[in-house]
Design a protein around this motif. Structure first.
Motif, mmCIF file in Angstrom:
data_model
loop_
_atom_site.group_PDB
_atom_site.id
_atom_site.type_symbol
_atom_site.label_atom_id
_atom_site.label_comp_id
_atom_site.label_asym_id
_atom_site.label_seq_id
_atom_site.Cartn_x
_atom_site.Cartn_y
_atom_site.Cartn_z
ATOM 1 N N THR A 42 -5.883 -3.021 -3.521
ATOM 2 C CA THR A 42 -6.107 -4.354 -3.836
ATOM 3 C C THR A 42 -5.797 -5.345 -2.719
ATOM 4 N N GLN A 43 -5.933 -6.419 -2.982
ATOM 5 C CA GLN A 43 -5.542 -7.586 -1.709
ATOM 6 C C GLN A 43 -4.061 -7.520 -1.620
ATOM 7 N N THR A 44 -3.249 -7.285 -2.760
ATOM 8 C CA THR A 44 -1.845 -7.270 -2.588
ATOM 9 C C THR A 44 -1.570 -5.828 -1.588
ATOM 10 N N ASP A 45 -2.181 -4.822 -2.137
ATOM 11 C CA ASP A 45 -1.955 -3.702 -0.973
ATOM 12 C C ASP A 45 -2.299 -3.881 0.237
ATOM 13 N N LEU A 48 0.464 -6.164 1.790
ATOM 14 C CA LEU A 48 1.968 -5.509 1.772
ATOM 15 C C LEU A 48 1.824 -4.332 2.685
#
Length: 305
Positions: A42-45, A48
């Motif tokens: 995901t974009q969050t992955d 982070l």
């Protein structure tokens, strides 16, 4: 091109540079979509854990996706899926990629019946991926819809999309063309039909001409062939006379996506067929994008509005 040992962020920057150098518009967003898809993250992955290193498999998948984009294949075709009306839709070779402009059809249809609990009957002509019908069923929780298409492959895709978006029990998908008979008329008929003039198709951008299904593009000599058929079947009027049962109920509405310069011509087709009301709705870019035709139908063949 994309090498194992690069971090996710390094690989992303490398891909953006490659696509930009090739003159591809939206290189940054294209590269990001392809990276997320290739790595299954995901974009969050990415934010982070952007310093994680690509292994050989991840680098190979991302590199192949970038190569396909360089060859002119649209991002949505590479991903095999796209978002529409905030919902996920899978795609195949027989379906168009859902465009934001087409959400105007959904908006225009929903405006007809603000009560989201009405038990409406919907018909989507040339349903393709089912994006319009599925989106409407997601909003009208008591509605039932039928998606019609000539392509078995497209219908398989539409059925999948109805199921994954939780409306499969309220949708049916049938093989047929504009004039398929139905036993009971519909409250709302929607369509994004083929509307590109035949002679214009060879001049389209490669991403459209080479990757979109031809049958979903070709609208005949003037681009208006499908509209004439749809309006005739919706009203039951062929050559100005009642020829068969109307697909549209007496209080129903026909909601049609049109090309950027076709709204007035389609409005006129509707008025000449007897619709007493015809409105035009613009998309977010300010283009006349949707024509809504409704009644009651005039007694004669061609009321003015």
């Amino acid at each position: 091109m994309i090498l194992p040992g690069q971090t996710r962020q390094q690989a992303l920057r490398h891909a953006v540079a490659i696509l930009s150098e090739a003159g591809i518009d939206g290189a940054a967003s294209d590269a990001r979509f392809l990276l997320l898809h290739a790595l299954g993250i995901t974009q969050t992955d990415l934010v982070l854990y952007g310093n994680r290193v690509l292994n050989e498999e991840g680098a190979a998948r991302f590199g192949e996706a970038v190569r396909r984009r360089l060859d002119g294949e649209p991002v949505a075709r590479i991903l095999g899926e796209w978002e529409f009306w905030g919902l996920p839709f899978v795609l195949n070779a027989a379906t168009l990629v859902p465009r934001p402009d087409t959400e105007t059809v959904v908006e225009a249809a929903l405006a007809l019946h603000p009560d989201r609990h009405r038990p409406l009957r919907l018909l989507d002509l040339g349903t393709g991926s089912g994006c319009i019908l599925v989106s409407l069923l997601s909003e009208w929780g008591q509605a039932f819809g039928v998606g019609l298409d000539r392509s078995h492959e497209a219908l398989a895709c539409a059925r999948t999309n109805a199921r994954i978006n939780g409306v499969g029990r309220r949708a049916a998908f049938l093989v047929g063309d504009w004039c398929s008979p139905f036993g009971k008329p519909f409250d709302v008929i929607v369509s994004n039909p083929p509307y590109i003039p035949s002679a214009t198709i060879p001049t389209l951008a490669d991403e459209v001409r080479l990757h979109d299904p031809h049958a979903a593009l070709d609208g005949g000599e003037d681009g208006l062939l499908a509209y004439r058929w749809i309006v005739a079947e919706a009203t039951g009027r062929v050559n100005g006379e009642h020829g068969r049962p109307a697909l549209l109920g007496p209080d129903g509405a026909l909601v049609l996506e049109v090309g950027y310069d076709q709204a007035e011509a389609v409005r006129r087709i509707g008025i000449d067929a007897g619709f007493s009301q015809a409105s035009i709705r613009q998309d977010l870019a300010g283009h006349a994008r949707v024509v809504t035709l409704s009644g009651p139908l005039s007694a004669g063949n061609g009321a003015e509005s």
